[in-house]
Design a protein around this motif. Structure first.
Motif, short mmCIF file in Angstrom:
data_model
loop_
_atom_site.label_atom_id
_atom_site.label_comp_id
_atom_site.label_asym_id
_atom_site.label_seq_id
_atom_site.Cartn_x
_atom_site.Cartn_y
_atom_site.Cartn_z
N PRO A 127 -13.23 -0.49 86.65
CA PRO A 127 -13.08 0.79 87.35
C PRO A 127 -11.84 0.94 88.21
CG PRO A 127 -14.64 -0.60 88.52
CD PRO A 127 -14.23 -1.36 87.28
N LEU A 128 -11.20 -0.16 88.63
CA LEU A 128 -10.08 -0.05 89.57
C LEU A 128 -8.82 0.38 88.82
CD1 LEU A 128 -9.39 -0.45 92.54
CD2 LEU A 128 -8.75 -2.82 92.00
N PRO A 129 -8.21 1.52 89.19
CA PRO A 129 -7.12 2.10 88.37
C PRO A 129 -5.96 1.16 88.08
CG PRO A 129 -7.91 3.72 89.93
CD PRO A 129 -8.60 2.43 90.28
N GLN A 130 -5.45 0.44 89.09
CA GLN A 130 -4.28 -0.39 88.83
C GLN A 130 -4.61 -1.58 87.94
OE1 GLN A 130 -5.64 0.16 91.86
NE2 GLN A 130 -5.34 -1.57 93.28
N CYS A 152 -15.20 2.76 84.46
CA CYS A 152 -16.36 2.92 85.33
C CYS A 152 -16.91 1.54 85.63
CB CYS A 152 -17.43 3.82 84.70
SG CYS A 152 -18.36 3.03 83.37
N ALA A 153 -17.79 1.50 86.62
CA ALA A 153 -18.52 0.28 86.93
C ALA A 153 -19.92 0.39 86.34
CB ALA A 153 -18.60 0.07 88.44
N GLY A 159 -24.31 6.87 89.60
CA GLY A 159 -23.79 7.89 90.51
C GLY A 159 -22.35 7.60 90.87
N ARG A 160 -21.95 8.04 92.05
CA ARG A 160 -20.63 7.73 92.60
C ARG A 160 -20.82 6.76 93.75
NH1 ARG A 160 -15.80 9.18 90.50
NH2 ARG A 160 -14.98 10.19 92.37
N VAL A 197 -20.44 4.98 88.70
CA VAL A 197 -21.33 3.87 88.35
C VAL A 197 -22.29 4.37 87.29
CG1 VAL A 197 -23.03 2.21 89.18
CG2 VAL A 197 -21.15 2.92 90.68
N VAL A 198 -22.40 3.62 86.20
CA VAL A 198 -23.24 3.99 85.06
C VAL A 198 -24.22 2.87 84.80
CG1 VAL A 198 -23.25 4.54 82.58
CG2 VAL A 198 -21.39 5.38 84.05
N GLU A 199 -25.47 3.21 84.52
CA GLU A 199 -26.43 2.18 84.11
C GLU A 199 -26.16 1.81 82.65
OE1 GLU A 199 -30.48 3.13 84.98
OE2 GLU A 199 -30.16 2.83 87.14
#
Length: 297
Positions: A127-130, A152-153, A159-160, A197-199
């Motif tokens: 998820p971290l852009p860099q 995504c994580a 959620g966020r 965040v996705v399950e």
């Protein structure tokens, strides 16, 4: 990544000098010295890293001397990063048609899986852009069209959420856990980004994935939340998991989730996988293999 002073680091990582330095050291340094972790820390590779894999394919990574993976691979070969885990993972990935690399970082395990089975599909979650940018660069460098990079994580609930990481660079640690990140990053350098965040079960359903054959999981102490979001998939598939376990609280939570699914637990060491009665953190070895009898058949 390195412990070099800023002025020294600027010289060592200046690309023209670094190319000469690393090529010369690799040509003259004894193999034993090249395998020592200090060489990768104090002479980090800047530029292209290439390492032949057991099947003859070539693992490629781009390095700016700023991550903890590419330089060890340059100095110690394809399994130079976490060799006790990488070799087990690579063998499992040969037969995996769908692999999840959760906490993919710059893509090391995702690339191993993609090369081990070019007919398989790999989903790399970062998820971290860099860091995600470096991941996608490494995927492109390997022409690994069977890797899908997902920004995504995985976790639970969906959620966020705030994602904690150092202010600059390609961090070796970033996490949804503020408690953990406070222990590894100075308060003045710790910042947050908001991520999706996705399950995992929802992702599997959305992508209509019939079976997940292999999982690598490294999310800096949020591994139990990832597993909670994947319980339906694990119940269905009994997927082998290579998982980092950093403390006993994480170990207890993981075992509580996996015991009902009849998983067995193997600590990954330089002597090979060591079967354990349960999961516990280890002062030297961080990674486990979790697997079931059903997965072996």
């Amino acid at each position: 990544m390195t412990r070099l002073r800023p002025a020294v680091r600027a010289v060592v990582t200046w690309p023209p000098f670094n190319r000469v330095l690393t090529r010369t050291l690799r040509a003259v340094a004894p193999a034993r010295a090249q395998r020592h972790p200090s060489l990768a820390r104090f002479a980090p590779r800047v530029g292209l890293v290439e390492a032949p894999l057991p099947d003859g394919r070539l693992l490629r990574m781009v390095s700016r001397g700023d991550d903890d993976i590419a330089s060890p691979v340059f100095w110690r070969g394809w399994a130079g990063h976490e060799p006790e885990s990488a070799q087990v993972f690579y063998e499992l990935a040969r037969d995996a048609l769908v692999t999840f690399d959760i906490g993919a970082h710059v893509g090391y395990y995702a690339l191993l899986a993609a090369h081990a089975n070019p007919a398989g599909r790999v989903f790399a979650f970062e998820p971290l852009p860099q860091v995600h940018e470096r991941l996608t660069a490494n995927v492109a460098l390997n022409n690994a069209s069977n890797i899908t990079c997902v920004t995504c994580a995985l976790g639970s609930p969906a959620g966020r959420a705030e994602f904690f990481h150092p202010r600059d660079g390609i961090p070796s640690s970033s996490s949804l856990s503020h408690r953990f990140m406070q222990t590894v990053v100075a308060r003045s350098e710790l910042v947050t980004s908001t991520v999706d965040v996705v399950e995992g079960d929802d992702f599997v359903a959305a992508k209509e994935i019939d079976r997940v054959d292999l999982i690598k999981l490294d999310t800096e102490t949020t591994e139990p939340a990832v597993i909670r979001g994947l319980l339906g998939t694990l119940q269905r598939d009994r997927t082998p998991i290579i998982c980092e376990v950093l403390d006993d609280s994480v170990a207890r939570d993981l075992q509580e989730l996996l015991d009902p699914l009849q998983y067995e637990y193997f600590l990954l060491t330089d002597a090979g996988p060591q079967q354990m009665k349960g999961i516990r953190s280890d002062p030297q070895w961080r990674n486990y293999l979790f697997k079931t009898d059903a997965a072996r058949r």
